[in-house]
Design a protein around this motif. Structure first.
Motif, PDB file in Angstrom:
ATOM      1  N   GLN B  92     -71.215  45.113 -53.607  1.00  7.72           N
ATOM      2  CA  GLN B  92     -71.213  43.695 -53.261  1.00  7.72           C
ATOM      3  C   GLN B  92     -69.863  43.258 -52.708  1.00  7.72           C
ATOM      4  O   GLN B  92     -68.809  43.751 -53.123  1.00  7.72           O
ATOM      5  N   ARG B  93     -69.906  42.319 -51.767  1.00  7.64           N
ATOM      6  CA  ARG B  93     -68.674  41.826 -51.169  1.00  7.64           C
ATOM      7  C   ARG B  93     -67.917  40.961 -52.163  1.00  7.64           C
ATOM      8  O   ARG B  93     -68.525  40.311 -53.020  1.00  7.64           O
ATOM      9  N   PRO B  94     -66.584  40.920 -52.070  1.00  3.65           N
ATOM     10  CA  PRO B  94     -65.827  40.011 -52.925  1.00  3.65           C
ATOM     11  C   PRO B  94     -66.216  38.571 -52.627  1.00  3.65           C
ATOM     12  O   PRO B  94     -66.479  38.228 -51.478  1.00  3.65           O
ATOM     13  N   TRP B  95     -66.279  37.755 -53.660  1.00  2.95           N
ATOM     14  CA  TRP B  95     -66.672  36.348 -53.546  1.00  2.95           C
ATOM     15  C   TRP B  95     -68.066  36.215 -52.941  1.00  2.95           C
ATOM     16  O   TRP B  95     -68.375  35.217 -52.306  1.00  2.95           O
ATOM     17  N   ASN B  96     -68.904  37.231 -53.069  1.00  3.58           N
ATOM     18  CA  ASN B  96     -70.238  37.211 -52.449  1.00  3.58           C
ATOM     19  C   ASN B  96     -70.174  36.884 -50.965  1.00  3.58           C
ATOM     20  O   ASN B  96     -71.068  36.246 -50.417  1.00  3.58           O
ATOM     21  N   GLY B  97     -69.102  37.275 -50.348  1.00  2.00           N
ATOM     22  CA  GLY B  97     -68.983  37.041 -48.914  1.00  2.00           C
ATOM     23  C   GLY B  97     -68.623  35.629 -48.546  1.00  2.00           C
ATOM     24  O   GLY B  97     -68.552  35.292 -47.366  1.00  2.00           O
ATOM     25  N   GLN B 212     -60.020  43.889 -44.005  1.00  2.00           N
ATOM     26  CA  GLN B 212     -59.205  42.841 -44.612  1.00  2.00           C
ATOM     27  C   GLN B 212     -59.623  41.498 -44.051  1.00  2.00           C
ATOM     28  O   GLN B 212     -60.073  41.393 -42.917  1.00  2.00           O
ATOM     29  N   THR B 213     -59.509  40.479 -44.867  1.00  3.87           N
ATOM     30  CA  THR B 213     -59.826  39.140 -44.415  1.00  3.87           C
ATOM     31  C   THR B 213     -58.903  38.137 -45.093  1.00  3.87           C
ATOM     32  O   THR B 213     -58.612  38.266 -46.281  1.00  3.87           O
ATOM     33  N   MET B 214     -58.395  37.205 -44.323  1.00  7.99           N
ATOM     34  CA  MET B 214     -57.578  36.111 -44.860  1.00  7.99           C
ATOM     35  C   MET B 214     -58.381  34.836 -44.717  1.00  7.99           C
ATOM     36  O   MET B 214     -58.998  34.618 -43.675  1.00  7.99           O
ATOM     37  N   SER B 215     -58.355  34.006 -45.750  1.00  5.91           N
ATOM     38  CA  SER B 215     -59.146  32.783 -45.644  1.00  5.91           C
ATOM     39  C   SER B 215     -58.341  31.604 -46.186  1.00  5.91           C
ATOM     40  O   SER B 215     -57.512  31.768 -47.079  1.00  5.91           O
ATOM     41  N   ILE B 216     -58.603  30.435 -45.605  1.00  2.54           N
ATOM     42  CA  ILE B 216     -58.012  29.190 -46.085  1.00  2.54           C
ATOM     43  C   ILE B 216     -59.143  28.194 -46.245  1.00  2.54           C
ATOM     44  O   ILE B 216     -59.926  27.990 -45.311  1.00  2.54           O
ATOM     45  N   LEU B 368     -71.036  49.477 -59.373  1.00  3.92           N
ATOM     46  CA  LEU B 368     -70.749  48.352 -58.482  1.00  3.92           C
ATOM     47  C   LEU B 368     -72.037  47.599 -58.218  1.00  3.92           C
ATOM     48  O   LEU B 368     -73.059  48.223 -57.931  1.00  3.92           O
ATOM     49  N   PRO B 369     -72.039  46.282 -58.322  1.00  2.00           N
ATOM     50  CA  PRO B 369     -73.265  45.520 -58.040  1.00  2.00           C
ATOM     51  C   PRO B 369     -73.684  45.717 -56.588  1.00  2.00           C
ATOM     52  O   PRO B 369     -72.848  45.694 -55.691  1.00  2.00           O
ATOM     53  N   SER B 370     -74.963  45.928 -56.373  1.00  2.00           N
ATOM     54  CA  SER B 370     -75.422  46.184 -55.000  1.00  2.00           C
ATOM     55  C   SER B 370     -75.567  44.848 -54.272  1.00  2.00           C
ATOM     56  O   SER B 370     -75.873  43.825 -54.875  1.00  2.00           O
ATOM     57  N   PRO B 371     -75.328  44.823 -52.966  1.00  2.00           N
ATOM     58  CA  PRO B 371     -75.407  43.573 -52.211  1.00  2.00           C
ATOM     59  C   PRO B 371     -76.844  43.079 -52.134  1.00  2.00           C
ATOM     60  O   PRO B 371     -77.779  43.874 -52.152  1.00  2.00           O
ATOM     61  N   PRO B 372     -77.044  41.758 -52.054  1.00  2.00           N
ATOM     62  CA  PRO B 372     -78.400  41.207 -52.016  1.00  2.00           C
ATOM     63  C   PRO B 372     -79.137  41.557 -50.723  1.00  2.00           C
ATOM     64  O   PRO B 372     -80.343  41.727 -50.714  1.00  2.00           O
ATOM     65  N   GLY B 503     -70.440  26.894 -56.213  1.00  2.00           N
ATOM     66  CA  GLY B 503     -70.818  26.066 -55.074  1.00  2.00           C
ATOM     67  C   GLY B 503     -70.558  26.711 -53.734  1.00  2.00           C
ATOM     68  O   GLY B 503     -70.673  26.062 -52.699  1.00  2.00           O
ATOM     69  N   ARG B 504     -70.170  27.968 -53.740  1.00  2.00           N
ATOM     70  CA  ARG B 504     -69.697  28.555 -52.487  1.00  2.00           C
ATOM     71  C   ARG B 504     -70.816  29.142 -51.642  1.00  2.00           C
ATOM     72  O   ARG B 504     -70.707  29.251 -50.449  1.00  2.00           O
ATOM     73  N   GLY B 505     -71.905  29.572 -52.298  1.00  2.00           N
ATOM     74  CA  GLY B 505     -72.968  30.217 -51.546  1.00  2.00           C
ATOM     75  C   GLY B 505     -72.676  31.683 -51.315  1.00  2.00           C
ATOM     76  O   GLY B 505     -71.580  32.182 -51.637  1.00  2.00           O
ATOM     77  N   GLN B 506     -73.669  32.404 -50.802  1.00  2.00           N
ATOM     78  CA  GLN B 506     -73.507  33.829 -50.528  1.00  2.00           C
ATOM     79  C   GLN B 506     -73.728  34.074 -49.041  1.00  2.00           C
ATOM     80  O   GLN B 506     -74.654  33.535 -48.457  1.00  2.00           O
ATOM     81  N   TYR B 507     -72.874  34.901 -48.456  1.00  2.00           N
ATOM     82  CA  TYR B 507     -72.957  35.154 -47.019  1.00  2.00           C
ATOM     83  C   TYR B 507     -72.892  36.640 -46.728  1.00  2.00           C
ATOM     84  O   TYR B 507     -72.232  37.396 -47.438  1.00  2.00           O
ATOM     85  N   VAL B 508     -73.588  37.040 -45.670  1.00  2.00           N
ATOM     86  CA  VAL B 508     -73.465  38.382 -45.115  1.00  2.00           C
ATOM     87  C   VAL B 508     -73.276  38.221 -43.617  1.00  2.00           C
ATOM     88  O   VAL B 508     -73.942  37.386 -42.998  1.00  2.00           O
ATOM     89  N   ARG B 509     -72.336  38.966 -43.057  1.00  2.00           N
ATOM     90  CA  ARG B 509     -72.131  38.867 -41.616  1.00  2.00           C
ATOM     91  C   ARG B 509     -72.327  40.230 -40.968  1.00  2.00           C
ATOM     92  O   ARG B 509     -71.918  41.245 -41.532  1.00  2.00           O
TER      93      ARG B 509
END
Lengths: 420, 581, 621
Positions: B92-97, B212-216, B368-372, B503-509
């Motif tokens: 699974q992605r960190p922070w559910n993507g 790697q990803t940077m987010s604000i 490791l939790p598998s991605p949805p 409240g963030r939701g889950q994303y896959v890109r």
């Protein structure tokens, strides 16, 4: 005669339907060919517009659909062509047959050799209307257009109908046909003056007391304007706004979509410097329009020839020409069979067109698919193609003038002449 | 036999950080298979809404704050991403993507405005200001790259007091994220990378990472008492290849190891001095923070809490048996959680801190939790005229169906045919598309915006495909590397999960695509203008030459003057007539 | 225009009709001579790398040391799999790939061609470049068996070793795909078709893992067994299916690296010894042209070409002192160069004839020769047309109207072909003659159409006959095609004796079409167009003549140049079995999408047939 006609039409219809059914992928293939279907006539884009229209998205609020709004309800009556193509195929076949019918009427009217004010000295030299129809129906370009289900087939039909009705002097149907043709693809409106003249001549020769040309012209022009206005208004009601004007005629005028075609405009405006684009758009359109008055005035005695020559001009100099336009012109030229002896570059021009129609697809493949040739390959071929057509146009014009001369001054017949 | 230790609590722990406190930071380290290491940094700073509106910034960076105020932006999400997350082996992605973006730069924000136009002008202000702040070409996000998603994104913040918000979304798939984007990022932090976990962030290592990803993220949060705070969250997630990042910077070349250092499979019959079948390493590699990050961790950032769990700023997530030696001169506190799979450390202030994991033979591993969902998108067909997009979305879960929104933002010169859109589910005739939102592109004005709400049954695969056509551009509209092609932004898949954790939701890109367009010959403008004009002139001249002139018999002209000269002239004219014919 | 006008005016002159045969003869001679002078220094150029991003040989290569030990081990592994089943092989190869942390997938495929069933499996692994965003990829191919059917031991082992070695580098800005295809022709075809989703999912499995747009492909063919074999040269194979060629930059880069950096000398077109003399250059060029003209797949790389993916095969030949690591370093350096590419290869030439590994001729220089050959047919066609027009207008025209009349006579043919009007009733002669010409044009046209449709028959037969019957069908075709022209001619003379004009028109149309097809073909596959052009040159000189002394030799020449006879002779000359060729052609048709047979049966054969019938009709007239 009649049996022959039935035979011919039956054969033409059979060929088309056979091609449709025997090669189900052929329409798709041809509809994708840039030589056959342009952004303003492509059937695939029509399908997309239809899809958006039926799903209540305005087809004109997008860059794909640039065709007339009234086509949408018409085609939405038919079953979805991607699943049940048969109805659409039949429709396009019928369109071609009607076009051939109109062509035969033109040929039978004999306006090509003998008008009220002019009678060719070679008028005995003619082809039967049946041969003309055959030339139209079995012209590979016409067949390709029909199989590709390009909407330029409709435009061709209405142009032919307008000519036929004009040469029969049927005012109302003539105006109606030319109005629809211009509504579908704008530039046919340039055919109105010569055809109007033709219609006038026929009417005048029929009735003993000729109506005054001025009132006749004003009347018909008014009729044309009101018909077109009506069509546009209905379209506006249909789509709920006038934005279709920008998406249809605006596209034809301003050429935002530079998809390659057999014409001269696309590569020119691909390579044009931005600051000059508007200027050259103006110049090019002016250039297209400029032929109409010149020809109409000089050849006022043979208006049908003017109209036919104009279709040739359209096939070369309009922004989105396709082989459909060439097909129309090439099947109208034999009307003037009596001019062939006077033409000088026929063989050359025809050979050029022939070569171009073989080399064009090859070079396009090299550019787009093999990637081994660049855009100039295809561009060069479009140049050659346009040159060949324009040579035929010019040469036939020369022949017509020479023919007139022979009537005016029979003593010069068969002698060297020169222009001063 | 790996022990089945759940990691689900983990995200909750990371999420519950922050409550109340003004500035917190946390680093989570998680060794992944194939000698990879996930390091996710997370920094949060809160300021009360009031002090923010009075331009009285404490932890909230002034530079960004003023931009937000100027552009009337209530909520902001900015992403810089590079590389691919290998869900197959990393789970699974960190922070559910929710804290990552598509390749390149992705920006979406809720802007307060009275109408669309005002919103868009403010959006432009925002992008221009941000591009200056982050040294990224965000200013290239123009109308053709901006869309207004309707289903995909939900505001994370609490906007009860802001009535008319407009969501705008823009991507730059071709933007190359690099060190010059990291520096301004660090500048926004209270400790500016001088102390705390941010002192580990080194450009070279960060951009040598496999992913790697940077987010604000800036969002207003309101408590029950109606006291609102503006929360700014910065996070950096990266997957480092331990072997690669352990190489010294002055000599990064992976030369073949001397044969002695390679473990050979001696059981092979052909095994010999010059023949060696390599055995893959079964033991966990040894590493420590300093060599992996190329810097040492300079103690805690003094602005963080000194007590409570927020003080524990470095966590490592390994099986309990893994030995972790702490190496520092200062005093630290270690605490364990989630069945000892999570060890967190309170750092000493002012002293270097280092974690040292020796090479070790492991008997247990983490599950490791598998991605949805997993999604793969590709362009089918060849040639530069047309093609078709195919997206394959798989739902691995054997029990539960998944509902999601699929968002495509395509450039205008890529013209999709929606009537060719087909969505098929493996072994089931039902149509997975529940709802469609489509805004077609307009040439040179705006791009295509397609959103599909779809439902994919358990343990099945959804194949989505549609045809498109490629436009040919004006030669001035091509970039210098025209023959490379144009990048198409990744598709965003946002899960509609009733039991959303936070409240963030889950994303896959998906990954971005390369779209080669037909190119004209760029050296030709003059030739084309000349040649085309020539052909037109030939037609025009030929026809009008005939129209304006008058025919006369050739003899008549000659018949004019008498004498030798006239005769000669006549001959010449005749010849001309012959040629001109 | 003025010039044309003068030419047209000149048409009045009767002498002009004597000119065309000489004109076409000149065209042919010049065309051939043109080709022969190409190898000279004045007309060919030294190769150069024009895409400056490639930087060939600028990087230091590190594929040495312990990698060699691992390579030997992998080679033993491969040798161990030689006699295992396909499934076992696939499984083992996937394991090896997987052990070096790559994403691995397999693909089954099966084709039906000439009654044979070709079915096998591909294994491929994707190395996701750390710097890459899955938009671009380059492919390294090691076919399990090479073109000669030998097991590609060292080649596959090298691919495995390089995969393990490349994985350690962090500099890949494109994905690298390692493909071990089941065989050298259908395997890569199945894979690349599936990669672009233009395959038939029933017989060919779709790919489970994909990457970005393919930017280039390199295949290694090194069939040395488990104990290795030191080679002398690298043989670079570059012909694609249907004669499509890779970008010259790729070839140059390979030569540049192998030669300049590794000191391995390169050769091409099986010219094991190349002294760079005129003869050897010419030989290389001709071999290249024949291989291009046949348009068959010449290696694992060939299938990639139609998808605009530039590809070459590196083949080790001879006994020398270069070892596998040299080849490995060459591939490493080549991939480093491809990795540098910012754009798809587009700079250099796509149409070229190679004379030597460092010398080439570009299209601008060589195209005229084929075009001249094609032009000679058009010239003859025009001449024949004018002739036929002349012959049917006995009444002498007044001086001024005669040029129009001849031109009017052209009209039918042009209307005919541009506008398919079944009647060409267009000529400027009083009605009695008119009616004659109307009929006169019907027979030639229908005949030409008939012959061209007749060509579909052998095309279908040879593509769909199962192998055991191929020889039989070929021999029957040989006999039939030899006899058919005479039979048809006889039949014509019995039922409807063709007038001289009709035979002339038949020849005219067939030559016109031939010229046109060859001109178009010359831009797609120069060599094929040229070869067919040369083999059909007699057609523009033979005429229907009652004089047996003239007609019989002409007929003899034509019968000797019957396409089927030519194929037979070629197989005999090169000592190939004709069935084997036909099987390969059928495979090409069904697997690679080969178009050569279409050209043979629908362009070459009909024109030959028409010519033969014309001559034959002269005999029976």
């Amino acid at each position: 005669m009649d049996r022959q006609k039935v035979l011919l039409f039956g054969a033409a219809a059979a060929v088309r339907l056979l091609l449709f059914t025997a090669f189900p992928s052929l329409p798709h293939l041809l509809a994708g060919r840039v030589e056959v279907s342009t952004p303003v006539t492509s059937f695939k884009r029509l399908q997309e517009g239809l899809f958006l229209y039926t799903h209540n998205v305005s087809p004109y609020d997008g860059g794909v659909y640039h065709q007339a709004p009234l086509l949408l309800p018409l085609f939405s009556l038919l079953p979805n062509p991607s699943y049940y193509p048969f109805a659409t195929n039949v429709l396009f076949t019928v369109v071609d047959l009607l076009g051939a019918q109109a062509l035969m009427q033109i040929a039978d009217s004999g306006q090509s050799v003998k008008t009220r004010l002019f009678e060719s000295s070679r008028k005995e030299l003619r082809w039967s209307s049946l041969a003309m129809a055959a030339g139209f129906l079995f012209n590979p370009f016409t067949i390709a257009t029909c199989i590709a289900r390009s909407t330029s087939a409709l435009t061709n039909l209405f142009i032919l109908a307008a000519m036929a009705k004009a040469s029969q002097g049927a005012s109302i149907t003539f105006v109606f046909a030319i109005a629809i043709a211009s509504y579908l693809s704008m530039h046919p409106v340039l055919l109105f003056p010569p055809l109007l003249l033709l219609c006038y001549h026929v009417r005048a020769s029929k009735s003993a007391s000729a109506p005054s040309l001025l009132s006749f012209a004003i009347g018909h022009a008014g009729a044309l304007a009101s018909t077109c206005g009506g069509l546009l208004y209905v379209s506006a009601l249909l789509t709920g706004s006038w934005e279709f004007m920008r998406a249809t005629y605006g596209v034809r005028l301003l050429l935002p979509d530079l998809t390659p075609n057999v014409g001269l405009w696309w590569y020119f405006f691909t390579e044009m410097f931005d600051s000059f684009r508007e200027f050259f758009l103006g110049v090019f359109w002016l250039h297209v329009a400029s032929y109409m008055p010149g020809l109409t005035i000089r050849l006022r005695k043979q208006p049908l020839f003017v109209a036919v020559t104009l279709t040739g001009v359209f096939a070369v100099f309009t922004p989105y020409p396709s082989i459909a336009d060439a097909a129309l012109y090439l099947s109208l030229v034999p009307l003037f069979r009596h001019l062939f002896p006077l033409m000088r570059y026929t063989f050359l021009a025809s050979a050029t067109i022939l070569y171009a129609s073989f080399l064009g697809p090859a070079f396009y493949y090299l550019w787009i698919y093999a990637g081994s040739g660049n855009a100039n390959f295809f561009y060069a071929i479009t140049l050659v193609w346009s040159l060949g057509l324009s040579v035929i146009v010019g040469d036939s014009l020369y022949a017509a003038l020479r023919d007139e001369l022979d009537v005016e001054r029979p003593e010069l017949k068969g002698k060297e002449v020169k222009r001063i | 036999m790996p022990s089945f230790l759940s990691l689900l609590l983990l995200s909750i722990i990371l999420a519950t950080v922050s409550a109340g406190s003004d500035y917190t930071e946390r680093l989570l380290l998680r060794p992944l298979p194939q000698s990879a290491l996930l390091a996710s940094f997370n920094f949060r700073s809160n300021d009360s809404q009031l002090s923010f509106e009075e331009q009285n910034f404490r932890y909230f960076p002034r530079s960004l704050g003023q931009i937000l105020q100027h552009a009337h932006t209530k909520e902001l999400h900015l992403r810089f991403s590079l590389g691919r997350w290998d869900a197959e082996s990393w789970g699974q992605r960190p922070w559910n993507g929710a804290r990552e973006g598509g390749t390149g730069v992705e920006l979406w924000a809720w802007v307060e405005a009275d109408d669309e136009d005002e919103a868009f002008s403010r959006w432009l202000t925002l992008t221009n200001a941000l591009s200056g702040l982050f040294c990224a070409s965000l200013n290239f996000i123009d109308a053709t790259k901006t869309i207004r998603p309707v289903m995909s994104f939900q505001p994370e913040g609490d906007h009860s007091n802001a009535p008319n918000l407009h969501l705008l979304h823009g991507t730059l798939p071709h933007e190359v994220v690099c060190t010059e984007n990291l520096t301004p990022f660090l500048k926004l932090l209270p400790c500016k990378g001088k102390a705390g976990i941010s002192s580990l962030l080194d450009g070279h290592k960060l951009f040598d990472a496999s992913w790697q990803t940077m987010s604000i993220d800036v969002r207003p949060t309101c408590g029950i008492d109606g006291h609102c705070t503006l929360e700014m969250e910065q996070s950096v997630d990266m997957v480092l290849d331990i072997d690669r990042s352990k190489r010294p910077r002055d000599n990064p070349i992976p030369r073949p190891l001397p044969i002695e250092e390679i473990k050979c499979d001696t059981s092979k019959g052909y095994n010999a001095g010059d023949t060696c079948y390599p055995l893959d390493k079964s033991s966990e590699p040894s590493w420590n923070l300093t060599e992996v990050f190329g810097r040492s961790l300079k103690g805690a950032c003094p602005l963080t809490d000194q007590e409570g769990e927020n003080a524990e700023t470095v966590c490592i997530n390994t099986p309990p048996e893994r030995t972790v030696d702490v190496n520092t001169t200062g005093s630290y506190i270690e605490s364990r959680a989630v069945g000892d799979t999570l060890r967190c450390y309170k750092l000493p202030t002012g002293h270097d801190f280092d974690l040292n994991l020796p090479s070790q033979q492991m008997t247990t591993g983490l599950v490791l939790p598998s991605p949805p969902l997993s999604a793969a998108r590709s362009i089918n067909g060849h040639g530069q005229e047309r093609g078709s997009i195919q997206t394959v979305i798989t739902n691995p879960s054997p029990t539960s169906a998944v509902e999601f929104v699929y968002l495509e933002s395509l450039p205008w010169f890529m013209k999709p045919y929606l009537h060719t859109l087909r969505a098929r589910i493996s072994a089931s005739p039902e149509n997975p598309v529940l709802e469609t939102y489509y805004r077609p592109a307009v040439d040179r004005l705006r791009g295509t915006h397609l959103e599909l709400r779809m439902r994919i049954p358990a343990a099945s695969t959804l194949t989505l495909s549609y045809d498109f056509e490629k436009a040919i551009l004006r030669y001035t509209e091509y970039p210098p590397d025209a023959n490379r092609g144009f990048d198409v932004a990744p598709a965003v898949i946002s899960l509609i999960d009733p039991a959303a954790s936070d409240g963030r939701g889950q994303y896959v890109r998906t990954t971005s695509l390369l779209l080669p367009l037909p190119t004209p010959d760029f050296s030709m403008p003059y030739n084309v203008i000349i040649l085309t004009s020539t052909v037109m002139a030939l037609g025009f001249g030929n026809i009008f030459n005939l129209l304006v002139r008058r025919f006369v018999g050739a003899e008549e002209v000659v018949a004019g003057g008498g004498g030798l000269g006239a005769l000669v002239r006549g001959k010449i004219d005749r010849l001309k007539g012959l040629l001109g014919k | 225009m003025a010039l044309i006008a003068t030419l047209l005016a000149l048409r009045k002159d009767a002498r002009i009709l004597k000119l065309p045969p000489y004109l076409s003869a000149i065209c042919i001679i010049v065309g051939v001579a043109w080709l022969l002078v190409l190898p000279l220094d004045e007309y060919s150029r030294n190769t150069y790398v024009s895409e400056n991003a490639l930087l060939p040989g600028q990087v230091h290569t590190y594929f040495t040391g312990s990698e060699h030990n691992i390579f030997r081990a992998y080679r033993h592994e491969v040798a161990g799999l030689a006699d295992r089943s396909v499934e076992e092989r696939t499984q083992r190869l996937s394991d090896i790939f997987r052990s070096s942390n790559l994403k691995v997938a397999t693909q089954r495929y099966s084709y039906q061609a000439a009654g044979r069933n070709i079915s096998n499996q591909n294994v491929y692994a994707v190395l996701q470049g750390p710097r890459a965003d899955a938009t671009e990829a380059i492919v390294l191919i090691g076919a399990w068996t090479n073109m000669d059917g030998q097991i590609n031991h060292s080649g596959v082992a090298l691919v495995l070793t390089l995969a393990r070695y490349f994985k350690r580098w962090s500099l890949w800005s494109k994905d690298v795909i390692f493909l071990v295809s089941g065989d050298s022709t259908s395997g890569p075809q199945a894979w690349v078709d599936a990669y672009h989703d233009s395959h038939n999912p029933d017989t060919i499995e779709s790919l489970s893992i994909k990457s970005g747009a393919l930017q280039g492909a390199v295949a290694v063919d090194y069939p040395a067994g488990p104990w290795g074999h030191r080679y002398d040269k690298l043989h670079i194979v570059y012909d694609g299916v249907n004669g499509q060629l890779p970008n010259l930059d790729l070839f140059n880069t390979a030569v540049n690296i192998a030669n300049g950096q590794m000191g391995i000398s390169c050769t091409l077109q099986r010219m094991w010894k190349h002294g760079d003399s005129y003869q050897e250059r010419l030989q290389t060029m001709l071999r290249g042209m024949i291989s291009q003209g046949l348009g068959h797949a010449s290696g694992p790389h060939s299938s990639f070409m139609p998808y605009h993916v530039d590809a070459i095969t590196l083949q080790t030949v001879g006994d020398g002192w270069h070892d596998e690591m040299g080849l490995g370093r060459t591939v490493e350096s080549l991939f480093r160069s491809l990795n540098n590419l910012l754009e798809h290869l587009h700079q250099s030439f796509f149409f070229y004839l190679l004379l030597h590994s460092k010398r080439f001729v570009s299209i601008g220089t060589y195209l005229p020769s084929a075009m001249l050959i094609a032009a000679n047919f058009s010239i003859t066609a025009i001449a024949l047309w004018v002739q036929s027009g002349r012959s049917t207008s006995p009444i002498p025209n007044p001086a001024s109207t005669s040029p129009p009349s001849t031109k009017a006579n052209e009209k039918p043919e042009t209307t005919m072909t541009a506008v398919k009007t079944p009647d060409g009733s267009t000529t400027l002669i009083p009605t009695p003659l008119l009616s004659i010409t109307e009929r006169a044009l019907f027979l030639p046209l229908s005949f030409i159409l008939f012959t061209h449709f007749l060509g579909l028959l052998p095309l279908y037969i040879f593509n769909n006959t199962p192998e055991p019957y191929l020889r039989l069908s070929f021999e029957t075709t040989l006999a039939l095609t030899t006899a058919l022209p005479l039979l048809i001619a006889r039949a014509l003379s019995l039922f409807h004796r063709p007038t001289h004009q009709e035979t002339t028109l038949i020849q005219c149309f067939s030559l016109l079409l031939l010229g046109m097809f060859l001109a178009a073909l010359a831009t797609l596959n120069f060599s094929l167009s040229f070869l067919i052009g040369i083999l059909t040159t007699p057609l523009s000189f033979v005429r229907a003549s009652r004089n047996r002394l003239v007609a019989l030799p002409a007929l003899g020449v034509l019968l000797a140049l019957n396409p089927v006879v030519v194929i037979r002779a070629a197989t005999v000359y090169w000592g190939k079995d004709v069935v084997e060729i036909l099987v390969q052609a059928a495979e090409g048709w069904h697997v690679w999408g080969l178009w050569t047979q279409v050209v043979v049966w629908l362009v070459w054969w009909p024109s030959w047939f028409a010519g033969a019938v014309v001559v034959g009709s002269g005999l029976f007239a």
